[in-house]
Design a protein around this motif. Structure first.
Motif, mmCIF file in Angstrom:
data_model
loop_
_atom_site.group_PDB
_atom_site.id
_atom_site.type_symbol
_atom_site.label_atom_id
_atom_site.label_comp_id
_atom_site.label_asym_id
_atom_site.label_seq_id
_atom_site.Cartn_x
_atom_site.Cartn_y
_atom_site.Cartn_z
ATOM 1 N N LEU A 93 44.014 39.202 39.325
ATOM 2 C CA LEU A 93 42.640 39.673 39.427
ATOM 3 C C LEU A 93 42.039 39.291 40.775
ATOM 4 C CD1 LEU A 93 41.305 38.776 35.856
ATOM 5 C CD2 LEU A 93 42.199 40.967 36.649
ATOM 6 N N GLN A 94 41.188 40.200 41.282
ATOM 7 C CA GLN A 94 40.513 39.933 42.560
ATOM 8 C C GLN A 94 39.186 39.237 42.279
ATOM 9 O OE1 GLN A 94 39.899 43.384 45.009
ATOM 10 N NE2 GLN A 94 39.102 42.229 46.742
ATOM 11 N N VAL A 95 38.968 38.145 43.015
ATOM 12 C CA VAL A 95 37.698 37.422 42.925
ATOM 13 C C VAL A 95 37.170 37.284 44.348
ATOM 14 C CG1 VAL A 95 36.511 35.346 42.156
ATOM 15 C CG2 VAL A 95 38.541 36.145 40.918
ATOM 16 N N VAL A 109 38.616 43.084 31.382
ATOM 17 C CA VAL A 109 38.357 42.124 32.471
ATOM 18 C C VAL A 109 37.134 42.547 33.306
ATOM 19 C CG1 VAL A 109 40.748 41.348 32.666
ATOM 20 C CG2 VAL A 109 39.982 43.366 33.972
ATOM 21 N N SER A 110 36.314 43.484 32.762
ATOM 22 C CA SER A 110 35.115 43.879 33.504
ATOM 23 C C SER A 110 34.060 42.781 33.379
ATOM 24 C CB SER A 110 34.568 45.203 32.956
ATOM 25 O OG SER A 110 34.209 45.068 31.584
ATOM 26 N N GLY A 111 33.147 42.766 34.306
ATOM 27 C CA GLY A 111 32.094 41.763 34.320
ATOM 28 C C GLY A 111 32.096 40.995 35.637
ATOM 29 N N GLU A 112 31.235 40.006 35.728
ATOM 30 C CA GLU A 112 31.138 39.216 36.966
ATOM 31 C C GLU A 112 32.204 38.125 36.965
ATOM 32 O OE1 GLU A 112 27.939 36.359 39.246
ATOM 33 O OE2 GLU A 112 27.203 37.778 37.736
ATOM 34 N N ARG A 113 32.922 37.998 38.128
ATOM 35 C CA ARG A 113 34.022 37.031 38.215
ATOM 36 C C ARG A 113 33.691 35.921 39.216
ATOM 37 N NH1 ARG A 113 38.872 41.455 39.209
ATOM 38 N NH2 ARG A 113 38.574 42.687 37.291
ATOM 39 N N SER A 114 34.178 34.720 38.892
ATOM 40 C CA SER A 114 34.087 33.605 39.862
ATOM 41 C C SER A 114 35.254 32.655 39.606
ATOM 42 C CB SER A 114 32.744 32.858 39.728
ATOM 43 O OG SER A 114 32.614 32.296 38.431
ATOM 44 N N TYR A 115 35.645 31.903 40.639
ATOM 45 C CA TYR A 115 36.792 30.988 40.530
ATOM 46 C C TYR A 115 36.359 29.612 41.057
ATOM 47 C CZ TYR A 115 41.332 28.870 41.481
ATOM 48 O OH TYR A 115 42.397 27.999 41.527
ATOM 49 N N ARG A 116 36.661 28.570 40.224
ATOM 50 C CA ARG A 116 36.304 27.214 40.644
ATOM 51 C C ARG A 116 37.271 26.215 40.020
ATOM 52 N NH1 ARG A 116 31.430 27.469 39.270
ATOM 53 N NH2 ARG A 116 31.506 26.392 37.251
ATOM 54 N N ASP A 117 37.900 25.412 40.918
ATOM 55 C CA ASP A 117 38.776 24.292 40.482
ATOM 56 C C ASP A 117 39.822 24.741 39.467
ATOM 57 O OD1 ASP A 117 37.260 22.633 42.095
ATOM 58 O OD2 ASP A 117 35.843 22.159 40.461
ATOM 59 N N GLY A 118 40.595 25.827 39.821
ATOM 60 C CA GLY A 118 41.690 26.259 38.950
ATOM 61 C C GLY A 118 41.240 26.979 37.720
ATOM 62 N N THR A 119 39.976 27.420 37.687
ATOM 63 C CA THR A 119 39.466 28.132 36.511
ATOM 64 C C THR A 119 38.807 29.451 36.927
ATOM 65 O OG1 THR A 119 39.026 26.020 35.409
ATOM 66 C CG2 THR A 119 37.937 27.979 34.502
ATOM 67 N N ILE A 121 36.219 32.286 35.834
ATOM 68 C CA ILE A 121 35.077 32.414 34.924
ATOM 69 C C ILE A 121 34.638 33.882 34.911
ATOM 70 C CG2 ILE A 121 32.717 31.655 34.459
ATOM 71 C CD1 ILE A 121 33.503 29.197 36.337
ATOM 72 N N LEU A 122 34.670 34.507 33.686
ATOM 73 C CA LEU A 122 34.224 35.892 33.509
ATOM 74 C C LEU A 122 32.896 35.884 32.769
ATOM 75 C CD1 LEU A 122 37.355 37.972 32.373
ATOM 76 C CD2 LEU A 122 36.136 38.108 34.533
ATOM 77 N N THR A 123 31.886 36.560 33.327
ATOM 78 C CA THR A 123 30.564 36.648 32.699
ATOM 79 C C THR A 123 30.247 38.112 32.438
ATOM 80 O OG1 THR A 123 29.880 34.719 33.969
ATOM 81 C CG2 THR A 123 28.139 36.010 32.911
ATOM 82 N N LYS A 124 30.049 38.416 31.110
ATOM 83 C CA LYS A 124 29.742 39.805 30.753
ATOM 84 C C LYS A 124 28.734 39.820 29.613
ATOM 85 C CE LYS A 124 31.822 44.193 29.387
ATOM 86 N NZ LYS A 124 33.048 44.898 28.989
ATOM 87 N N SER A 125 27.591 40.518 29.858
ATOM 88 C CA SER A 125 26.515 40.626 28.863
ATOM 89 C C SER A 125 26.088 39.247 28.356
ATOM 90 C CB SER A 125 26.951 41.511 27.680
ATOM 91 O OG SER A 125 27.334 42.794 28.127
ATOM 92 N N GLY A 126 26.034 38.261 29.257
ATOM 93 C CA GLY A 126 25.571 36.912 28.899
ATOM 94 C C GLY A 126 26.653 36.009 28.336
ATOM 95 N N GLN A 127 27.851 36.599 28.020
ATOM 96 C CA GLN A 127 28.939 35.789 27.471
ATOM 97 C C GLN A 127 29.840 35.296 28.601
ATOM 98 O OE1 GLN A 127 30.948 38.177 24.536
ATOM 99 N NE2 GLN A 127 29.573 37.518 22.896
#
Length: 689
Positions: A93-95, A109-119, A121-127
């Motif tokens: 996945l592209q971040v 895998v749609s939604g907002e993506r972010s990567y931090r410390d080997g993790t 994080i997918l954020t979609k509709s507040g989840q």
């Protein structure tokens, strides 16, 4: 404008239908090849460049489509064959600008993506959902892209194939369309010219030569623009638009429906535009004809204009027409400037606004997810929709101008012409009889109850003042016009029962001011008639005494003659005209004061030749110089359209009437000093004889 211009143009277009059809087929193929580009781009983006985000599975079988990473082998899920074993799912996945490797089943895998410390994080509709992930370096990312390269190169190859096809088709379309247009215009010009030669003489009484020339040259050239530029753009435009709409609906039906609003706008615009443009173009084409007419008239009468110092007045007339022409050209310019480019921009912006609104609302509600490839292809195809629209709108001015010009050409061709009858008739004897003939050009009769008979070999002279009807009798004899009352017969047969061309075949005329055509002296005698041999031409010139007069010319019979024979003297032109009449050996000969422009010495040379020329023929002489008709068998004295006296020269002198007065006036009897030109009679009561 001509009411059936469209039908008439279609009729002419069908004369080159094979090449037109070939051009349209090539155009359709070219459009299809060109529109393949966005679909190739969509496939490149969705199936290859963004496809690495699709699920991968571990596999034991290595191959061209597998990826080696971290000592294991992976293959994209859609590349597994049926029944092939699959290992655990992984995702790339592209971040931001980086790519991460996730070893988990992720689903959507749609939604907002972010990567931090080997993790990840997918954020979609507040989840918020978290997955263990590992960042990939450039070499590792390229490893996953490597299986896509053959597919991308194949698509690039296909792109260039379609590009080459579109280039070849564009060339073929342009070539065949233009060659078809040239063929159509060639036929149209030939038909217009042929029709002009069939129009009755009275048609040209009220239409200046310059206007007729404008119809044959300028207006047909504008029709050529219609076939080449306008039809090319409109056919290209319509086929392009059809292709674009097919592509839009293939990409997304709802977006295709949204973009249909363009069609009624374009249709309404064409109708509204032409309402104003037709009015302007009609005046523009008319002014252009008038400009041609005044130029033609000025060139023909340049010597008179200069002698009477009319340059400034003629220039003022020309400038007035030219200014009016420019005024309406500017009105057309304003109409085009205010509309064409602005209209296309407005429609384009409106279409993109609707598309963005659709995409935006779909993304906000989450009701629709459209791939980036579809979005790119859709925007590309939508942009291509406005290229043909721009071409079509920009050609509206040319379309309307061409339609107006075509209307003028077809209006000319709708003028009733004289039927052309093939074949010929045997040379008639030339017994001519007028029985109670009355004739009017418009309302008032110029000939009233004219009756006379001219037998074969006789000479009939017509005398009278200007407007007495002399030329009208000759016009009726040639059937330039037909009488409203009475009958004219040749050898007892009514002339109305005979084709005009057949009658004229055995008639000849020598005018007071003979007309010579551009060519040579020989071609002016024979008028290009193959039946008249070189020997006949030489004999005719010799018989009228022209061989001695023309002996000084360097090339003899082949001496070039420019327009109207302006390099020859009046006497030389007249002698050539005499030789022409003799060469054609007519049964009926008309001499319209044929010796008026010949000096006394030259006249003496051809008087005997005239007697040879008249022998065995029925000869009509329109006489101003009464001394030339003393030997006439019958002299008709005309006054206000009626025959007031008839008889031989001696009989009329003995009668002591109008002819006697005219003869004394010319002979210089007890009368006031004569005015007018040499060889013409002027009397106060009757004008020129």
């Amino acid at each position: 404008m001509h009411s059936n211009t469209g039908k008439s143009l279609l009729k002419y277009a069908l004369t080159a239908k094979n090449t037109f059809i070939l051009a349209l087929v090539m155009l359709a193929i070219g459009v299809a090849a060109e529109l393949a580009g966005p679909f190739i781009a969509r496939s490149m983006i969705d199936d290859h460049m963004l496809a690495i985000e699709k699920p991968y599975y571990e596999t034991a079988a290595a191959g061209e489509s597998t990826v080696n990473y971290d000592g294991r082998t992976f293959k994209r899920g859609d590349r597994f064959t049926e029944g092939e074993a699959r290992g655990p799912e992984v995702r790339i996945l592209q971040v931001g600008t980086s790519f991460v490797f996730v070893e988990a089943e992720m689903g959507d895998v749609s939604g907002e993506r972010s990567y931090r410390d080997g993790t990840l994080i997918l954020t979609k509709s507040g989840q918020v959902t978290e997955y263990p992930a590992r960042k990939l370096n450039a070499a590792e990312v390229f490893a996953f892209y490597r299986p896509e390269i053959p597919g991308i190169l194949t698509l690039v190859g296909w792109y260039f194939v379609f590009l080459a096809i579109s280039i070849v088709m564009e060339f073929g379309k342009t070539y065949w369309l233009q060659s078809s247009a040239n063929k159509v215009i060639q036929k149209l010009r030939i038909d217009v010219y042929a029709h002009i030669s069939r129009l009755p003489v009275n048609f040209f009484d009220n239409l200046p030569a310059g206007k007729v020339v404008s119809r044959v040259t300028n207006d047909t050239e504008a029709v050529k623009d219609l076939f080449i530029a306008v039809l090319s753009n409109f056919f290209s435009g319509v086929i392009n638009m059809l292709g674009v709409y097919v592509a839009l609906f293939l990409l997304d039906v709802r977006l295709g429906m949204i973009c249909l609003f363009v069609v009624p706008i374009i249709w309404a615009w064409v109708v509204l535009y032409r309402k104003f443009a037709t009015k302007y173009n009609t005046i523009i084409r008319s002014r252009l004809s008038e400009i041609n007419a005044i130029i033609n008239e000025s060139i023909q009468g340049m010597s008179i204009i200069r002698i009477f110092r009319r340059q400034s007045q003629t220039k003022a007339e020309f400038e007035k027409l030219n200014d009016d022409y420019m005024t309406y050209q500017n009105k057309m310019l304003n109409l085009n400037a205010f509309t064409s480019h602005n209209l296309v921009n407005v429609i384009r912006n409106l279409a993109f606004a609707l598309v963005l609104w659709y995409f935006g609302s779909a993304q906000i509600t989450g009701s629709s997810v459209i791939s980036l490839g579809v979005l790119y292809a859709f925007v590309d195809v939508l942009g291509r929709l406005f290229q043909p629209i721009t071409g079509m709108v920009n050609q509206l001015a040319a379309l309307d101008s061409s339609m107006v010009s075509a209307g003028r050409v077809f209006a000319l061709m709708d003028e009733p012409g004289e039927a052309v009858t093939d074949g010929s008739m045997p040379r008639y004897k030339g017994n001519v009889e007028f029985k109670d003939v009355s004739f009017a050009y418009k309302k008032d009769n110029v000939l009233k109850n004219i009756s006379f008979e001219a037998k074969q070999g006789q000479t009939v002279a017509l005398v009278g003042h200007t407007g007495s009807g002399k030329s009208s009798i000759i016009n009726l004899l040639f059937r330039f016009y037909d009488p409203q009352k009475g009958t004219i017969t040749i050898d007892g047969q009514p002339v109305k029962d005979l084709p005009k061309q057949w009658i004229r075949q055995h008639m000849g005329i020598v005018l007071q001011d003979p007309y010579l055509f551009t060519g040579t002296i020989a071609s002016n005698v024979s008028l290009g008639d193959e039946r008249i041999s070189r020997e006949t031409i030489e004999k005719a010139l010799k018989d009228v005494g022209a061989d001695r007069i023309l002996a000084h010319l360097p090339k003899g019979l082949d001496e070039p003659v420019v327009e109207k024979g302006s390099t020859l003297s009046a006497g030389e032109r007249q002698l050539i005209s005499f030789a022409r009449a003799l060469a054609f050996d007519p049964a009926i000969l008309i001499l319209d004061e044929a010796t008026a422009n010949i000096d006394t010495e030259t006249e003496a040379l051809i008087q005997s030749a005239l007697e040879v020329l008249k022998r065995g023929r029925t000869t009509f002489i329109i006489a101003h110089r009464l001394s030339t008709i003393r030997s006439a068998d019958l002299i008709l004295v005309l006054h206000r359209g009626e025959i007031v006296e008839r008889g031989t020269h001696d009989e009329l002198l003995a009668l002591g009437g109008r002819y006697y007065q005219m003869y004394r006036l010319q002979a210089g009897g007890d009368t006031p000093a004569l005015g007018g030109l040499p060889g013409h009679i002027t009397e106060p009561a009757t004008g020129r004889i």
